[in-house]
Structure formats: C-alpha cells, structure tokens
Design a protein around this motif. Sequence first.
Motif, PDB file in Angstrom:
ATOM      1  N   ILE A   1      -5.335 -15.680   3.624  1.00 23.03           N
ATOM      2  CA  ILE A   1      -6.429 -14.884   4.182  1.00 23.03           C
ATOM      3  C   ILE A   1      -7.579 -14.780   3.189  1.00 23.03           C
ATOM      4  O   ILE A   1      -8.750 -14.986   3.542  1.00 23.03           O
ATOM      5  CB  ILE A   1      -5.917 -13.495   4.617  1.00 23.03           C
ATOM      6  CG1 ILE A   1      -5.018 -13.630   5.834  1.00 23.03           C
ATOM      7  CG2 ILE A   1      -7.078 -12.546   4.878  1.00 23.03           C
ATOM      8  CD1 ILE A   1      -4.244 -12.381   6.172  1.00 23.03           C
ATOM      9  N   VAL A   2      -7.270 -14.473   1.943  1.00 22.21           N
ATOM     10  CA  VAL A   2      -8.321 -14.322   0.934  1.00 22.21           C
ATOM     11  C   VAL A   2      -8.984 -15.667   0.645  1.00 22.21           C
ATOM     12  O   VAL A   2     -10.212 -15.758   0.538  1.00 22.21           O
ATOM     13  CB  VAL A   2      -7.749 -13.693  -0.359  1.00 22.21           C
ATOM     14  CG1 VAL A   2      -8.753 -13.751  -1.491  1.00 22.21           C
ATOM     15  CG2 VAL A   2      -7.326 -12.263  -0.092  1.00 22.21           C
ATOM     16  N   TRP A   3      -8.203 -16.723   0.551  1.00 24.98           N
ATOM     17  CA  TRP A   3      -8.768 -18.050   0.271  1.00 24.98           C
ATOM     18  C   TRP A   3      -9.745 -18.468   1.376  1.00 24.98           C
ATOM     19  O   TRP A   3     -10.860 -18.907   1.100  1.00 24.98           O
ATOM     20  CB  TRP A   3      -7.644 -19.079   0.149  1.00 24.98           C
ATOM     21  CG  TRP A   3      -8.118 -20.431  -0.284  1.00 24.98           C
ATOM     22  CD1 TRP A   3      -8.748 -21.373   0.484  1.00 24.98           C
ATOM     23  CD2 TRP A   3      -8.035 -20.990  -1.589  1.00 24.98           C
ATOM     24  NE1 TRP A   3      -9.027 -22.483  -0.259  1.00 24.98           N
ATOM     25  CE2 TRP A   3      -8.605 -22.275  -1.541  1.00 24.98           C
ATOM     26  CE3 TRP A   3      -7.506 -20.541  -2.797  1.00 24.98           C
ATOM     27  CZ2 TRP A   3      -8.668 -23.104  -2.650  1.00 24.98           C
ATOM     28  CZ3 TRP A   3      -7.574 -21.369  -3.897  1.00 24.98           C
ATOM     29  CH2 TRP A   3      -8.154 -22.626  -3.818  1.00 24.98           C
ATOM     30  N   VAL A   4      -9.329 -18.316   2.622  1.00 26.33           N
ATOM     31  CA  VAL A   4     -10.189 -18.720   3.743  1.00 26.33           C
ATOM     32  C   VAL A   4     -11.424 -17.837   3.826  1.00 26.33           C
ATOM     33  O   VAL A   4     -12.538 -18.321   4.068  1.00 26.33           O
ATOM     34  CB  VAL A   4      -9.385 -18.724   5.056  1.00 26.33           C
ATOM     35  CG1 VAL A   4     -10.292 -18.912   6.258  1.00 26.33           C
ATOM     36  CG2 VAL A   4      -8.324 -19.812   5.027  1.00 26.33           C
ATOM     37  N   ALA A   5     -11.262 -16.544   3.596  1.00 24.33           N
ATOM     38  CA  ALA A   5     -12.419 -15.644   3.625  1.00 24.33           C
ATOM     39  C   ALA A   5     -13.429 -16.013   2.543  1.00 24.33           C
ATOM     40  O   ALA A   5     -14.646 -16.025   2.795  1.00 24.33           O
ATOM     41  CB  ALA A   5     -11.956 -14.201   3.457  1.00 24.33           C
ATOM     42  N   LEU A   6     -12.941 -16.308   1.353  1.00 24.32           N
ATOM     43  CA  LEU A   6     -13.861 -16.688   0.284  1.00 24.32           C
ATOM     44  C   LEU A   6     -14.484 -18.058   0.526  1.00 24.32           C
ATOM     45  O   LEU A   6     -15.636 -18.293   0.154  1.00 24.32           O
ATOM     46  CB  LEU A   6     -13.133 -16.659  -1.063  1.00 24.32           C
ATOM     47  CG  LEU A   6     -12.774 -15.265  -1.581  1.00 24.32           C
ATOM     48  CD1 LEU A   6     -11.972 -15.367  -2.868  1.00 24.32           C
ATOM     49  CD2 LEU A   6     -14.011 -14.423  -1.779  1.00 24.32           C
ATOM     50  N   THR A   7     -13.743 -18.947   1.153  1.00 22.70           N
ATOM     51  CA  THR A   7     -14.306 -20.250   1.498  1.00 22.70           C
ATOM     52  C   THR A   7     -15.426 -20.087   2.513  1.00 22.70           C
ATOM     53  O   THR A   7     -16.491 -20.709   2.399  1.00 22.70           O
ATOM     54  CB  THR A   7     -13.209 -21.177   2.049  1.00 22.70           C
ATOM     55  OG1 THR A   7     -12.198 -21.343   1.057  1.00 22.70           O
ATOM     56  CG2 THR A   7     -13.771 -22.540   2.403  1.00 22.70           C
ATOM     57  N   TRP A   8     -15.197 -19.271   3.525  1.00 31.07           N
ATOM     58  CA  TRP A   8     -16.231 -19.013   4.530  1.00 31.07           C
ATOM     59  C   TRP A   8     -17.435 -18.301   3.922  1.00 31.07           C
ATOM     60  O   TRP A   8     -18.560 -18.464   4.389  1.00 31.07           O
ATOM     61  CB  TRP A   8     -15.681 -18.189   5.676  1.00 31.07           C
ATOM     62  CG  TRP A   8     -14.811 -18.955   6.611  1.00 31.07           C
ATOM     63  CD1 TRP A   8     -14.610 -20.294   6.654  1.00 31.07           C
ATOM     64  CD2 TRP A   8     -14.003 -18.402   7.651  1.00 31.07           C
ATOM     65  NE1 TRP A   8     -13.730 -20.617   7.650  1.00 31.07           N
ATOM     66  CE2 TRP A   8     -13.334 -19.466   8.284  1.00 31.07           C
ATOM     67  CE3 TRP A   8     -13.763 -17.118   8.105  1.00 31.07           C
ATOM     68  CZ2 TRP A   8     -12.476 -19.289   9.350  1.00 31.07           C
ATOM     69  CZ3 TRP A   8     -12.893 -16.940   9.162  1.00 31.07           C
ATOM     70  CH2 TRP A   8     -12.262 -18.019   9.777  1.00 31.07           C
ATOM     71  N   ALA A   9     -17.196 -17.498   2.880  1.00 27.44           N
ATOM     72  CA  ALA A   9     -18.289 -16.789   2.224  1.00 27.44           C
ATOM     73  C   ALA A   9     -19.103 -17.701   1.304  1.00 27.44           C
ATOM     74  O   ALA A   9     -20.113 -17.276   0.756  1.00 27.44           O
ATOM     75  CB  ALA A   9     -17.740 -15.615   1.425  1.00 27.44           C
TER      76      ALA A   9
END
Length: 93
Positions: free
Chosen positions: A42-50
């Motif tokens: 979840i954190v990895w994907v959120a930071l990637t999208w950010a």
Amino acid sequence: MQLIYAESAAILLGFALHGLLPGRAFSGVLLLPAVAGAACAIVWVALTWAGVGEGLLIWAASLGAAVLSAAGLGVPLRRSRRRTEQERLAAVA
C-alpha cells in the motif's frame, strides 16, 4: 520490479517479528507476514502514484510501514488473546 523485492523483504520481516514478539502461540504464523506485506504494498504504490522516485525514501517508508503495522497489530492482538484465554480458563476452573 523493485516492488517484488520490497514485498519479499517485508514478508521476511513479518516472519521475523512473529518469532521475536512475545506471545507467539497466540497468533497464526502467517498473520504478521500478511499484514507486513499488505502495508508495504500500500505504501509503495501510494508513493509511486505520488511521484516519489525509486530510491531510499520509498524503501524506508515501505519497510518501515511493514514493521510498524505488523508490530502494532501483533502486540495488542496477542495480549488480548492471552487475556481472553486466561479468563476462559478461570471460568472453567
């Protein structure tokens, strides 16, 4: 591609936390690794999208979230299950 490596590391950290935290008998073997893996993803994907690039920040945040979420769930859950088991045993005796 690095997400696969981060997930593997998070799951291994979850297994390590299962063995290191007290009350190992009060939770399943796969609970903490599953929580750690989910938090990492979840954190990895959120930071990637950010727009955070692949580097130390995304690794530290993802693995930190994995450890904190697994420990944050594991410790209170095991305490609660231990207390519940003691109460049930006291009611039977």
